[in-house]
Write a protein that holds these residues in place. Structure first.
Motif, PDB file in Angstrom:
ATOM      1  N   ALA A  73     -41.199  31.199  21.398  1.00 53.64           N
ATOM      2  CA  ALA A  73     -41.332  30.442  22.648  1.00 53.64           C
ATOM      3  C   ALA A  73     -40.297  29.319  22.711  1.00 53.64           C
ATOM      4  O   ALA A  73     -39.600  29.152  23.718  1.00 53.64           O
ATOM      5  CB  ALA A  73     -42.746  29.891  22.787  1.00 53.64           C
ATOM      6  N   ASP A  74     -40.169  28.558  21.634  1.00 52.62           N
ATOM      7  CA  ASP A  74     -39.213  27.450  21.644  1.00 52.62           C
ATOM      8  C   ASP A  74     -37.780  27.953  21.773  1.00 52.62           C
ATOM      9  O   ASP A  74     -36.956  27.357  22.450  1.00 52.62           O
ATOM     10  CB  ASP A  74     -39.354  26.598  20.371  1.00 52.62           C
ATOM     11  N   HIS A  75     -37.534  29.078  21.128  1.00 53.27           N
ATOM     12  CA  HIS A  75     -36.203  29.684  21.198  1.00 53.27           C
ATOM     13  C   HIS A  75     -35.853  30.019  22.647  1.00 53.27           C
ATOM     14  O   HIS A  75     -34.769  29.674  23.136  1.00 53.27           O
ATOM     15  CB  HIS A  75     -36.186  30.950  20.326  1.00 53.27           C
ATOM     16  N   VAL A  76     -36.789  30.662  23.332  1.00 54.82           N
ATOM     17  CA  VAL A  76     -36.527  31.066  24.718  1.00 54.82           C
ATOM     18  C   VAL A  76     -36.371  29.829  25.602  1.00 54.82           C
ATOM     19  O   VAL A  76     -35.473  29.757  26.444  1.00 54.82           O
ATOM     20  CB  VAL A  76     -37.649  32.000  25.246  1.00 54.82           C
ATOM     21  N   ARG A  77     -37.233  28.840  25.389  1.00 52.47           N
ATOM     22  CA  ARG A  77     -37.135  27.616  26.202  1.00 52.47           C
ATOM     23  C   ARG A  77     -35.800  26.911  25.974  1.00 52.47           C
ATOM     24  O   ARG A  77     -35.111  26.514  26.915  1.00 52.47           O
ATOM     25  CB  ARG A  77     -38.305  26.671  25.880  1.00 52.47           C
ATOM     26  N   LYS A  78     -35.463  26.773  24.691  1.00 46.35           N
ATOM     27  CA  LYS A  78     -34.229  26.051  24.360  1.00 46.35           C
ATOM     28  C   LYS A  78     -33.015  26.729  25.003  1.00 46.35           C
ATOM     29  O   LYS A  78     -32.194  26.080  25.651  1.00 46.35           O
ATOM     30  CB  LYS A  78     -34.072  26.026  22.827  1.00 46.35           C
ATOM     31  N   HIS A  79     -32.962  28.044  24.850  1.00 46.04           N
ATOM     32  CA  HIS A  79     -31.800  28.752  25.408  1.00 46.04           C
ATOM     33  C   HIS A  79     -31.890  28.866  26.926  1.00 46.04           C
ATOM     34  O   HIS A  79     -30.861  28.884  27.603  1.00 46.04           O
ATOM     35  CB  HIS A  79     -31.628  30.106  24.722  1.00 46.04           C
ATOM     36  N   GLY A  80     -33.103  28.909  27.441  1.00 45.09           N
ATOM     37  CA  GLY A  80     -33.269  28.918  28.893  1.00 45.09           C
ATOM     38  C   GLY A  80     -32.677  27.675  29.522  1.00 45.09           C
ATOM     39  O   GLY A  80     -32.011  27.738  30.564  1.00 45.09           O
ATOM     40  N   ILE A  81     -32.864  26.537  28.873  1.00 45.29           N
ATOM     41  CA  ILE A  81     -32.318  25.279  29.394  1.00 45.29           C
ATOM     42  C   ILE A  81     -30.785  25.264  29.273  1.00 45.29           C
ATOM     43  O   ILE A  81     -30.090  24.858  30.195  1.00 45.29           O
ATOM     44  CB  ILE A  81     -32.946  24.061  28.664  1.00 45.29           C
ATOM     45  N   ILE A  82     -30.296  25.764  28.156  1.00 50.63           N
ATOM     46  CA  ILE A  82     -28.826  25.820  28.002  1.00 50.63           C
ATOM     47  C   ILE A  82     -28.246  26.728  29.095  1.00 50.63           C
ATOM     48  O   ILE A  82     -27.228  26.406  29.715  1.00 50.63           O
ATOM     49  CB  ILE A  82     -28.441  26.325  26.586  1.00 50.63           C
ATOM     50  N   GLN A  83     -28.936  27.827  29.354  1.00 48.30           N
ATOM     51  CA  GLN A  83     -28.462  28.737  30.406  1.00 48.30           C
ATOM     52  C   GLN A  83     -28.475  28.047  31.767  1.00 48.30           C
ATOM     53  O   GLN A  83     -27.541  28.180  32.552  1.00 48.30           O
ATOM     54  CB  GLN A  83     -29.345  29.998  30.440  1.00 48.30           C
ATOM     55  N   PHE A  84     -29.554  27.296  32.021  1.00 50.30           N
ATOM     56  CA  PHE A  84     -29.612  26.590  33.304  1.00 50.30           C
ATOM     57  C   PHE A  84     -28.461  25.591  33.421  1.00 50.30           C
ATOM     58  O   PHE A  84     -27.840  25.462  34.475  1.00 50.30           O
ATOM     59  CB  PHE A  84     -30.958  25.876  33.490  1.00 50.30           C
ATOM     60  N   LEU A  85     -28.177  24.908  32.331  1.00 52.60           N
ATOM     61  CA  LEU A  85     -27.101  23.907  32.382  1.00 52.60           C
ATOM     62  C   LEU A  85     -25.740  24.546  32.653  1.00 52.60           C
ATOM     63  O   LEU A  85     -24.922  24.005  33.399  1.00 52.60           O
ATOM     64  CB  LEU A  85     -27.085  23.079  31.092  1.00 52.60           C
TER      65      LEU A  85
ATOM     66  N   ILE B 298     -37.132  18.505  26.737  1.00 53.29           N
ATOM     67  CA  ILE B 298     -36.348  19.251  27.726  1.00 53.29           C
ATOM     68  C   ILE B 298     -35.857  18.312  28.820  1.00 53.29           C
ATOM     69  O   ILE B 298     -34.704  18.380  29.245  1.00 53.29           O
ATOM     70  CB  ILE B 298     -37.182  20.433  28.281  1.00 53.29           C
ATOM     71  N   TYR B 299     -36.733  17.407  29.219  1.00 47.57           N
ATOM     72  CA  TYR B 299     -36.327  16.412  30.209  1.00 47.57           C
ATOM     73  C   TYR B 299     -35.101  15.643  29.726  1.00 47.57           C
ATOM     74  O   TYR B 299     -34.130  15.435  30.446  1.00 47.57           O
ATOM     75  CB  TYR B 299     -37.489  15.451  30.489  1.00 47.57           C
ATOM     76  N   LYS B 300     -35.154  15.254  28.452  1.00 50.40           N
ATOM     77  CA  LYS B 300     -34.049  14.467  27.896  1.00 50.40           C
ATOM     78  C   LYS B 300     -32.759  15.283  27.846  1.00 50.40           C
ATOM     79  O   LYS B 300     -31.697  14.807  28.212  1.00 50.40           O
ATOM     80  CB  LYS B 300     -34.434  13.973  26.493  1.00 50.40           C
ATOM     81  N   LYS B 301     -32.911  16.521  27.416  1.00 50.85           N
ATOM     82  CA  LYS B 301     -31.733  17.396  27.331  1.00 50.85           C
ATOM     83  C   LYS B 301     -31.079  17.543  28.715  1.00 50.85           C
ATOM     84  O   LYS B 301     -29.856  17.479  28.856  1.00 50.85           O
ATOM     85  CB  LYS B 301     -32.174  18.764  26.798  1.00 50.85           C
ATOM     86  N   LEU B 302     -31.922  17.726  29.727  1.00 50.18           N
ATOM     87  CA  LEU B 302     -31.406  17.874  31.085  1.00 50.18           C
ATOM     88  C   LEU B 302     -30.771  16.575  31.565  1.00 50.18           C
ATOM     89  O   LEU B 302     -29.663  16.565  32.104  1.00 50.18           O
ATOM     90  CB  LEU B 302     -32.530  18.316  32.037  1.00 50.18           C
ATOM     91  N   SER B 303     -31.469  15.461  31.324  1.00 51.47           N
ATOM     92  CA  SER B 303     -30.946  14.158  31.749  1.00 51.47           C
ATOM     93  C   SER B 303     -29.622  13.852  31.060  1.00 51.47           C
ATOM     94  O   SER B 303     -28.678  13.388  31.699  1.00 51.47           O
ATOM     95  CB  SER B 303     -31.926  13.037  31.407  1.00 51.47           C
ATOM     96  N   ASP B 304     -29.586  14.108  29.764  1.00 50.48           N
ATOM     97  CA  ASP B 304     -28.365  13.827  29.010  1.00 50.48           C
ATOM     98  C   ASP B 304     -27.184  14.637  29.541  1.00 50.48           C
ATOM     99  O   ASP B 304     -26.027  14.299  29.314  1.00 50.48           O
ATOM    100  CB  ASP B 304     -28.547  14.132  27.517  1.00 50.48           C
ATOM    101  N   ASN B 305     -27.512  15.727  30.205  1.00 46.49           N
ATOM    102  CA  ASN B 305     -26.437  16.566  30.743  1.00 46.49           C
ATOM    103  C   ASN B 305     -26.236  16.387  32.241  1.00 46.49           C
ATOM    104  O   ASN B 305     -25.716  17.265  32.914  1.00 46.49           O
ATOM    105  CB  ASN B 305     -26.699  18.026  30.387  1.00 46.49           C
ATOM    106  N   GLY B 306     -26.706  15.259  32.727  1.00 50.66           N
ATOM    107  CA  GLY B 306     -26.351  14.895  34.092  1.00 50.66           C
ATOM    108  C   GLY B 306     -27.284  15.385  35.180  1.00 50.66           C
ATOM    109  O   GLY B 306     -26.994  15.253  36.366  1.00 50.66           O
ATOM    110  N   ILE B 307     -28.417  15.971  34.806  1.00 50.66           N
ATOM    111  CA  ILE B 307     -29.370  16.402  35.836  1.00 50.66           C
ATOM    112  C   ILE B 307     -30.194  15.181  36.254  1.00 50.66           C
ATOM    113  O   ILE B 307     -30.708  14.458  35.405  1.00 50.66           O
ATOM    114  CB  ILE B 307     -30.311  17.511  35.307  1.00 50.66           C
ATOM    115  N   ASP B 308     -30.335  14.986  37.562  1.00 51.29           N
ATOM    116  CA  ASP B 308     -31.061  13.812  38.041  1.00 51.29           C
ATOM    117  C   ASP B 308     -32.545  13.907  37.708  1.00 51.29           C
ATOM    118  O   ASP B 308     -33.063  14.978  37.394  1.00 51.29           O
ATOM    119  CB  ASP B 308     -30.853  13.646  39.550  1.00 51.29           C
ATOM    120  N   ASP B 309     -33.187  12.770  37.828  1.00 51.86           N
ATOM    121  CA  ASP B 309     -34.580  12.635  37.405  1.00 51.86           C
ATOM    122  C   ASP B 309     -35.516  13.678  38.034  1.00 51.86           C
ATOM    123  O   ASP B 309     -36.285  14.340  37.342  1.00 51.86           O
ATOM    124  CB  ASP B 309     -35.050  11.220  37.765  1.00 51.86           C
ATOM    125  N   LEU B 310     -35.461  13.815  39.343  1.00 44.58           N
ATOM    126  CA  LEU B 310     -36.424  14.695  40.018  1.00 44.58           C
ATOM    127  C   LEU B 310     -36.253  16.153  39.615  1.00 44.58           C
ATOM    128  O   LEU B 310     -37.229  16.875  39.390  1.00 44.58           O
ATOM    129  CB  LEU B 310     -36.295  14.550  41.538  1.00 44.58           C
TER     130      LEU B 310
END
Ligand code: ADP
Ligand code: MG
Ligand code: MG
Ligand code: MG
Ligand code: MG
Length: 669
Positions: free
Chosen positions: A19-31, A370-382
């Protein structure tokens, strides 16, 4: 995507390790996707509907309407045009219709072959395309089979509802007491999804819809048809564990929900900000349209006291553990989660300044890392919170062969989570870095209607509302907790006429609540149309920890309880234009020929009449049909014969052989 990928799906015990593997890579893919597509600009609206059908098989001898499990063969044939076009691009074949399998092995899903534009000329072709789909489907059927657009098949899960061969409800995936596994789409994804939801949850899903207490329905109603069985450990769930509630229709399998049919509409926005704006504005209409399209009053052979399907599906895929449901203290799991993965949205996501923090008043559960990973990569809060919220779920189906993917190209892991968060709205990123398809939003709450005329009317109406929303820069915001309250109320029997819903009083930009002209109809000086695709200002991100609760008072004067008639048709004395007022004003700003305007006008007139009670919802009409049937014993039971006659009647309506003015007025279907 997920559907087509073949491979070996993992049972839950194995899948959960990844599960963590899929989530982690899912976020990288989204980025990766975000970086590639965040600045996308499209110049036109593209949109399309999805229609789901159940395929009924008549048993004329026994006057029974059963479900056909032959759909796979039909799909193969129906898909040929699209396949041919795909394999021979040089032939420039026009793909008229597109077909997809659905959860039920008796279900078909059809969409237009290519998306429509928003041009009025295009809007009036929608019904013809829906009719073509129905016709093409019929051509693949045997004389005793028909496609029906019925939200919940009344006798799904009752004995004798399946054609030869006869299947017993004893399958290992669902372990249902009522529904055999053979009615689940045979593609490995679907039985695995079913089994993994049950295993993850730690028990079978438990769906309870209140029974409609008719004059002869026993009180309390204890369903005599729930079998006692000793085949699976879960067999004790229904009675011994108390999962089957008295005075309720109990269902214990994913198919009772995912086997329902609905009407979904997807729009492509010009850019990501516009998509986020449409997402928020339309979210407030989710419950309104659910009540207005209500079409599902019967489950497992009983009349229920609800008119629509949403809660059934929500409960049918609720994979939360006891800890996540708050029944036990957290020990193994990470979060207490307020809702099923199939539910109304939990947060607004637009960066428009009209989206004030206090509207997001549901405490949002989200994955901090995940929130932090997204934020650190420039995704806005919402947006970061939205995605980190979707990612509190586990991926349910993981294919062994699909674990390690090129994250800069694949979106599979992202889609795994995204596509199993089934909410009232879906914010759809482009499918890939290179796809011609842009940022889209899907409107998902509507129930499927009995005829193509009605489905076209609702599809066209929703599309026009989105155009009016963008054109006038409307503001429909109310606290999102109020949208949830509306969602509950929408299920009530005859909610469309009997209930009131929270809605914003002043829906034009910069209008202060309570001022006399705050609701000036669009088109008048108070609300001049804005350029529809103006880029939207963004606002600085708010801190996710900033408390916004307890500030409800500040918004309390902005909304009030309204009837659906008011919300749709407006209220002149309050200066509230209603959704139809907006749509007509929008159409007035366009240069449309008379014929097209009349065609569209028919749909809008129909919507008006459904909203003001001149015409019945499908749910009310079906309920009335059952209660007036000579065989009906006023005991809530919908027998084989009643069901058969209902389906025959629906078929006749579609063929134009029977006119039902109470449902359709004098509109010709
Ligand atoms: P899902 O089941 O994931 O919602 P489907 O492929 O079944 O997706 O349906 C997608 C809908 O979106 C169809 O009605 C289709 O016509 C429509 N559509 C396809 N391409 C676009 C596009 N570029 N913009 C908007 N809608 C589109
Ligand atoms: Mg689809
Ligand atoms: Mg579908
Ligand atoms: Mg789908
Ligand atoms: Mg869809």
């Amino acid at each position: 995507m997920g559907l087509l990928s073949l491979g070996t799906p993992m049972p839950w015990e194995e899948a959960k390790k990844y599960a963590d593997h899929v989530r982690k890579h899912g976020i990288i893919q989204f980025l990766h996707l975000w970086e590639a597509r965040k600045n996308d600009q499209k110049d036109t609206l593209l949109w399309g509907d999805e229609i789901e059908y159940v395929v009924v098989s008549y048993d004329e001898e026994n006057k029974n309407a059963r479900l056909s499990l032959r759909v796979r063969e039909m799909l193969d044939e129906l898909s040929k045009e699209e396949e041919e076009a795909l394999n021979n691009p040089e032939k420039h074949i026009v793909v008229r219709t597109s077909w997809k399998p659905e959860y039920g092995r008796y279900m078909l899903e059809g969409t237009p072959g290519t998306p429509y534009t928003g041009r009025p000329k295009d809007l009036v072709t929608v019904e013809a395309n829906m009719k073509l789909r129905r016709q093409l489907a019929i051509e693949q059927m045997k004389p005793h089979e028909i496609p029906v657009t019925l939200t919940s098949f009344p006798r799904l899960g009752c004995a004798g509802v399946f054609l030869d061969p006869h299947y017993e409800p004893n399958g290992p995936a669902s372990r249902s007491l009522f529904a055999p596994d053979e009615i689940i789409n045979a593609h490995a994804r679907f039985p695995t999804l079913t089994g993994n939801i049950r295993t993850r949850r730690g028990s079978k899903v438990a769906i309870n819809m209140p029974i409609f207490h008719d004059t002869n329905t026993p009180r309390p109603f204890i369903d005599p048809t729930i079998p006692r069985r000793n085949l699976y450990p879960e067999d004790r769930n229904a009675i011994e564990d108390g999962a089957a509630l008295p005075d309720h229709i109990y269902m214990d399998s994913m198919v009772f929900g995912m086997g329902c049919s609905c009407l979904q509409i997807t729009f492509q926005a010009v850019n990501v900000d516009e998509a986020r704006k449409i997402y928020d504005q339309m979210a407030t209409l989710g419950p309104i349209m659910l009540a207005l399209t209500a079409a599902a009053p019967i489950y497992r052979g009983y009349l229920s006291d609800v008119d629509c399907r949403w809660n059934v599906i929500s409960q049918s895929v609720d994979d939360r553990t006891e800890e996540e449901r708050g029944l036990k203290p957290l020990k193994h799991d990470r979060f207490v989660i307020n809702k099923s993965r199939y539910d109304s949205i939990d947060s607004y996501i637009s960066t428009d300044p009209s989206n004030k923090p206090e509207y997001n008043d549901i405490p949002l559960v989200f994955d901090q890392d995940i929130y932090k990973k997204l934020s650190d990569n420039g995704i806005d809060d919402l947006l970061a919170r939205h995605i980190a919220h979707l990612f509190i779920r586990d991926p349910l189906v993981i294919f062994k062969e699909m674990l390690d993917l090129d994250d800069s190209e694949s979106t599979d892991h992202f889609e795994n989570l995204q596509s199993t968060n089934w909410q009232t709205m879906r914010f759809k990123p482009p499918p890939s870095k290179t796809s011609p398809i842009g940022w889209r939003v899907e409107f998902r709450s509507m129930e499927i209607q009995l005829t193509d005329f009605e489905n076209a009317a609702f599809a066209v109406f929703i599309v026009l509302v989105t155009r009016a929303v963008l054109s006038f820069g409307t503001n429909f915001y109310i606290p999102i907790s109020k949208v949830d309250e509306n969602m509950k109320v929408a299920h009530h029997r005859n909610a469309v006429l009997d209930e009131k819903f929270y809605f914003r009083k002043s829906i034009f930009p910069n209008s202060r609540p309570g001022t006399p002209h705050s609701g000036t109809p669009a088109g008048s000086p108070g609300a001049s149309p804005r350029v529809s695709h103006a880029s939207l200002p963004t606002r600085p991100a708010t801190s996710p920890t900033k408390a916004v609760f307890g500030s409800l008072d500040r918004t309390a004067e902005e909304y009030e309880l309204m009837t659906i008639d008011e919300i749709i048709n407006g209220n002149a004395s309050k200066g509230f234009p209603g959704m139809l007022g907006l749509v007509h004003s929008y159409l007035n700003t366009l240069n449309i020929d008379i014929e097209t305007r009349c065609e569209l006008g028919k749909y809008l007139e129909f919507i008006k009449k459904r909203a003001n009670g001149t015409l019945m919802t499908a749910a009310s009409w079906i309920r009335k049909f059952v209660r007036e049937h000579p065989d009906y014993k006023h005991d809530s039971v919908v027998s084989e014969k009643i069901n058969y006659d209902l389906i025959k009647t629906i078929e006749k309506i579609n063929k134009g052989e029977l006119v039902v003015p109470e449902l359709l007025g004098n509109f010709s279907v």
